[in-house]
Design an enzyme around this catalytic site. Structure first.
Site, mmCIF file in Angstrom:
data_model
loop_
_atom_site.group_PDB
_atom_site.id
_atom_site.type_symbol
_atom_site.label_atom_id
_atom_site.label_comp_id
_atom_site.label_asym_id
_atom_site.label_seq_id
_atom_site.Cartn_x
_atom_site.Cartn_y
_atom_site.Cartn_z
ATOM 1 N N HIS A 157 -0.517 2.940 -13.162
ATOM 2 C CA HIS A 157 0.223 1.723 -13.729
ATOM 3 C C HIS A 157 1.569 1.849 -13.945
ATOM 4 C CE1 HIS A 157 0.465 -1.816 -16.100
ATOM 5 N NE2 HIS A 157 0.953 -1.082 -17.058
ATOM 6 N N GLY A 159 0.671 -1.235 -0.068
ATOM 7 C CA GLY A 159 0.021 -0.022 -0.082
ATOM 8 C C GLY A 159 0.720 1.176 0.109
ATOM 9 N N SER A 160 1.940 1.131 -0.733
ATOM 10 C CA SER A 160 2.728 2.626 -0.837
ATOM 11 C C SER A 160 2.173 3.672 -1.781
ATOM 12 C CB SER A 160 4.279 2.277 -1.221
ATOM 13 O OG SER A 160 4.138 1.694 -2.618
ATOM 14 N N GLU A 216 5.335 7.563 -9.043
ATOM 15 C CA GLU A 216 3.898 7.207 -8.998
ATOM 16 C C GLU A 216 3.277 7.996 -7.636
ATOM 17 O OE1 GLU A 216 3.257 3.028 -8.651
ATOM 18 O OE2 GLU A 216 4.628 2.674 -9.983
ATOM 19 N N ASP A 251 -5.752 -1.981 -18.607
ATOM 20 C CA ASP A 251 -4.948 -0.999 -18.691
ATOM 21 C C ASP A 251 -5.074 -0.018 -19.955
ATOM 22 O OD1 ASP A 251 -3.691 -1.384 -16.320
ATOM 23 O OD2 ASP A 251 -2.391 -2.905 -17.247
#
Length: 195
Positions: A111, A14-15, A176, A147
């Site tokens: 993604h 869960g970063s 991200e 995606d």
């Protein structure tokens, strides 16, 4: 400010979830994280969320007779949290067209590639194998195709001489964490919509 209610779906550490939670702590952020759900009960991200007084739930798809049954319960959990937006953050399940269409324009994913390149898994290894000089990540709307949803934000990451899958993954993950909160902000503020 009428903040949008957001649930995050995870499968692991869960970063990216943590990056969204941290962003939502700002008083001017237009979204609040109201729940975190994992398809793995042992996902470390669940404990991280619980420590921050965020509702959590876990649902193992293997406990359900079909993907539709799993997604029906998932929907009930999201509705019980009165969710406006769903963010996928390393959620390692392919969702059905029925589910993605129900949340069309209100579900986004991060993604680890510059879509449309390298859809699916093993994106960093594939970029290195291709000799790519630029890699990156993309936040996109979730649609029935894997995606394939319209991109919201992307960030380029250089591929450096001597990069391993891990060093490239680490550099991409930092990007991200930067763009996912910004993409959620844009959606929550109504500044973007599914084309």
């Amino acid at each position: 400010m009428n903040r949008k209610r957001v649930a995050i779906l995870i499968s692991g550490r869960g970063s990216n979830m943590q990056a969204l939670i941290e962003a939502a702590k700002a008083p001017d952020y237009p979204a609040e994280i109201v729940g975190v759900l994992s398809n793995r009960a042992a996902a470390p991200g669940l404990a991280l969320a619980a420590r921050q007084a965020i509702a959590t739930a876990s649902l193992a798809q293997s406990q359900f007779p079909s993907r539709e049954d799993f997604e029906d319960v998932l929907t009930r959990v999201l509705e019980s949290w009165e969710v406006d937006i769903v963010c996928l953050a390393g959620f390692m399940r392919i969702l059905s067209a029925r589910f993605t269409l129900r949340w069309a324009g209100r579900m986004i994913n991060i993604h680890p590639s510059l879509l449309p390149r390298y859809k699916g898994l093993d994106t960093h290894a594939r970029a290195l194998a291709d000799g790519a000089t630029v890699h990156g990540c993309t936040v996109h709307f979730v649609t029935p195709g894997l995606d394939e949803g319209a991109p919201i934000l992307s960030a380029q990451v250089p591929v450096l001489h001597g990069d391993s899958v891990q060093t490239l993954a680490d550099r991409t993950l930092a990007a991200e964490h930067r763009i996912y909160p910004e993409a959620l902000r844009l959606l929550a503020e109504g500044k973007i919509s599914l084309p």
